[in-house]
Structure formats: structure tokens, C-alpha cells
Scaffold this motif. Structure first.
Motif, PDB file in Angstrom:
ATOM      1  N   ASP B  99      88.666  45.823  61.219  1.00  0.00           N
ATOM      2  CA  ASP B  99      87.776  44.350  61.895  1.00  0.00           C
ATOM      3  C   ASP B  99      86.803  43.592  61.937  1.00  0.00           C
ATOM      4  OD1 ASP B  99      90.734  45.846  64.627  1.00  0.00           O
ATOM      5  OD2 ASP B  99      90.607  44.823  62.820  1.00  0.00           O
ATOM      6  N   GLU B 102      86.284  41.771  59.176  1.00  0.00           N
ATOM      7  CA  GLU B 102      87.273  40.309  59.498  1.00  0.00           C
ATOM      8  C   GLU B 102      86.125  39.316  60.405  1.00  0.00           C
ATOM      9  OE1 GLU B 102      89.016  42.854  57.586  1.00  0.00           O
ATOM     10  OE2 GLU B 102      89.537  41.745  56.683  1.00  0.00           O
ATOM     11  N   LYS B 126      91.185  32.103  61.694  1.00  0.00           N
ATOM     12  CA  LYS B 126      90.831  32.935  62.859  1.00  0.00           C
ATOM     13  C   LYS B 126      93.043  34.200  62.429  1.00  0.00           C
ATOM     14  CE  LYS B 126      88.143  31.665  65.984  1.00  0.00           C
ATOM     15  NZ  LYS B 126      88.254  30.990  67.982  1.00  0.00           N
ATOM     16  N   THR B 130      93.493  37.833  60.473  1.00  0.00           N
ATOM     17  CA  THR B 130      94.044  39.445  61.503  1.00  0.00           C
ATOM     18  C   THR B 130      95.894  39.678  60.225  1.00  0.00           C
ATOM     19  OG1 THR B 130      96.132  37.820  62.021  1.00  0.00           O
ATOM     20  CG2 THR B 130      93.883  38.138  63.590  1.00  0.00           C
ATOM     21  N   LYS B 173     103.478  36.702  61.147  1.00  0.00           N
ATOM     22  CA  LYS B 173     102.422  37.055  62.538  1.00  0.00           C
ATOM     23  C   LYS B 173     101.592  36.403  63.080  1.00  0.00           C
ATOM     24  CE  LYS B 173     101.396  41.655  59.655  1.00  0.00           C
ATOM     25  NZ  LYS B 173     100.990  42.371  59.331  1.00  0.00           N
ATOM     26  N   TYR B 177     100.821  35.136  66.727  1.00  0.00           N
ATOM     27  CA  TYR B 177      98.316  35.465  67.071  1.00  0.00           C
ATOM     28  C   TYR B 177      98.618  34.250  68.040  1.00  0.00           C
ATOM     29  CZ  TYR B 177      93.489  35.418  66.492  1.00  0.00           C
ATOM     30  OH  TYR B 177      92.379  34.772  66.695  1.00  0.00           O
TER      31      TYR B 177
END
Lengths: 105, 182
Positions: B99, B102, B126, B130, B173, B177
Motif C-alpha cells: 500500500d 501506491e 485513486k 487500489t 472494484k 471504491y
């Protein structure tokens, strides 16, 4: 109002939000040319052969000039030596006698 | 492969024409390859480094390119490998969790002078961050460039079925998000 759920279907979202510096791609291509030696290749292909020809020509001129100068010196020295040799073979008294004989005739 | 590309491939195999042909290739494909890298790496400076590495790798590996695939496919493949290698190295350098890399990419993006996105575009970036790297790659290629699955199969070496599934899951996904951050 736009909700987050329809962001993906929005055409605006498909546009990349990035920029590059002005003239970036032109400069990049030139930089790559340098790195792969493309300019060197142009130099090798076009300019270098002509430089060889010019170098050979200059070499011939210099050698010719050198040969000519040396040859001239040898000729001059030979002429000088011959004159000295001739003069050394002449008897001064006999030359004087010759002049006297001719004037009394 | 069209006739222009065939001619280019022929020239690439001639030592005296090679540099000229490669120069044409750089000018033809640099923008597409740059954007492919930039979408993954986000910062211009880093994308520039990876782009240089990509073309130098291609130049040094010309002997291995026999024209079996299209020039663009070959370059995309090298660029993809270079991008993934860059991300792996960044991960190893940071020695932090996945993480964090990123997060670092996102921070670099927001600080990048060459990012001009609005709020929606930033939110989407953003969301894309993920995704796992490979899925991000697939999503970017399909969503932004609309590259066909067949072309993606040739570039990534993944079957069309797996690519379709990957894109489908990536969209799900991202939607999830986005609905959560609303």
C-alpha cells in the motif's frame, strides 16, 4: 450532480489528466538519436569518407612540396659542385698566358 | 504487418540502415508507449526514465526481433516489462508494505506539475491505484486506450478470457471504491 457511480461512463473520465513538458517528444526523439549513435552514423556515412579524401589530397600536396624542395636543393648543390670542380681544374697561369697570347696577335 | 512496417523491419536487420529505421520507430511509437507507461507510473519524470530504458532495451535487443510480431506489440511488451520492473524496484527500495508504494505514487501524482486533472479524474486515479498491478495494466489499456483483447493478449501473454475477466473485476472494484468514498 454527477455521482461517483457514473464516473466510469463519463467521457471526461476517459481523458488522461496528464501533461508533458512543451516539445517533450521532439526532444526525446533527438536524445534517443544521440544515444543510439544515429548522428554518428550520418557522420560516418557522409562526412567521414570526404574527410578521408581531403586528408589524402593534403598528404599528396605536402609530399609533393617536400619532394620538390629536396630536389631543388640537390640540383642547386650539384651545380655548385660542378662549378667548383671546373674551377679547380684550371691553372691560373695558363689562363693568363692565353689572354696575353690573344692580345698580342 | 503492413508494407511500411515490413520495410522498417527489413531495415532494422541491415546494419547500415538500422539506426535510421530505429529513429523512425521512436518517432512513430514514442507517444503511445509513453502514455502506456505514464498511466502506470503517474509521474512524468519517472515515466521519462522508463521510456528511455524501454527504447534502449529495444535497440540493444534488435537482433532478437525477427518481425514475428508487430513493432508496436514488441515495444508494448518491453515497456510493460520495464514498467513492472520499475514498480518492483520501487517496492523493494521502499521496503514497506504494498500500500505504501501506491500511496507514494498518489502523492507524486498530486505534486506533479504535469498533472492537470479535476476532482473526478483524481478520484478515478485513486480508485485505479487500489487495483493489483496486472489488473491496473489491463484496466488502463482497455478503458483509456480501448486496445482490443486480441492485441492485449499478444502484449501481455494472457488469454482473452482471462483478460476479459480481469477487466470485469477491475471495473467492479473501481465502482465499489467510488461508491464507498462518495
Amino acid at each position: 450532480m454527477k455521482t461517483n457511480n457514473n464516473i466510469l461512463t463519463d467521457e471526461m473520465s476517459k481523458k488522461l489528466p496528464f501533461e508533458v513538458p512543451e516539445n517533450y517528444f521532439n526532444e526525446f526523439a533527438h536524445q534517443m538519436d544521440k544515444q543510439i549513435g544515429y548522428n554518428k552514423t550520418i557522420f560516418q556515412k557522409i562526412i567521414r569518407p570526404w574527410m578521408y579524401v581531403a586528408a589524402i589530397f593534403v598528404g599528396i600536396v605536402i609530399m609533393g612540396q617536400l619532394f620538390y624542395t629536396v630536389n631543388q636543393n640537390i640540383t642547386a648543390r650539384n651545380a655548385q659542385n660542378y662549378e667548383s670542380y671546373v674551377l679547380s681544374q684550371v691553372d691560373e697561369n695558363s689562363v693568363a698566358d692565353l689572354y696575353v697570347d690573344e692580345s698580342t696577335k | 504487418m503492413n508494407s511500411t512496417e515490413e520495410e522498417l523491419v527489413y531495415q532494422l536487420n541491415q546494419p547500415n540502415l538500422r539506426a535510421n529505421a530505429f529513429s523512425v520507430i521512436v518517432r512513430t511509437y514514442q507517444e503511445r508507449i509513453y502514455w502506456h507507461i505514464r498511466k502506470m507510473i503517474l509521474s512524468h519524470e519517472d515515466a521519462n526514465d522508463v521510456l528511455q530504458n524501454t527504447f534502449m532495451k529495444a535497440w540493444n535487443g534488435l537482433d532478437g526481433f525477427r518481425g514475428d510480431s508487430q513493432v508496436s506489440t514488441w515495444l508494448y511488451r518491453i515497456a510493460t516489462n520495464e514498467t513492472l520492473t520499475w514498480l518492483t524496484n520501487k517496492r523493494m527500495r521502499s521496503q514497506n508494505s504494498i500500500d505504501d508504494v501506491e500511496e507514494s505514487l498518489l502523492q507524486n501524482l498530486q505534486a506533479d506539475t504535469y498533472f492537470n486533472g479535476n476532482e473526478i479524474q483524481l478520484k478515478l486515479q485513486k480508485a485505479i491505484l487500489t487495483l493489483p498491478e496486472k489488473q491496473r495494466l489491463v484496466f488502463n489499456m482497455k478503458y483509456f486506450d480501448d486496445i482490443t483483447y486480441d492485441e492485449m493478449e499478444a502484449i501481455l501473454g494472457t488469454s482473452v478470457g482471462a483478460l476479459k475477466a480481469s477487466y470485469h473485476y477491475a471495473v467492479k472494484k473501481i465502482e465499489k471504491y467510488l461508491s464507498e468514498v462518495e
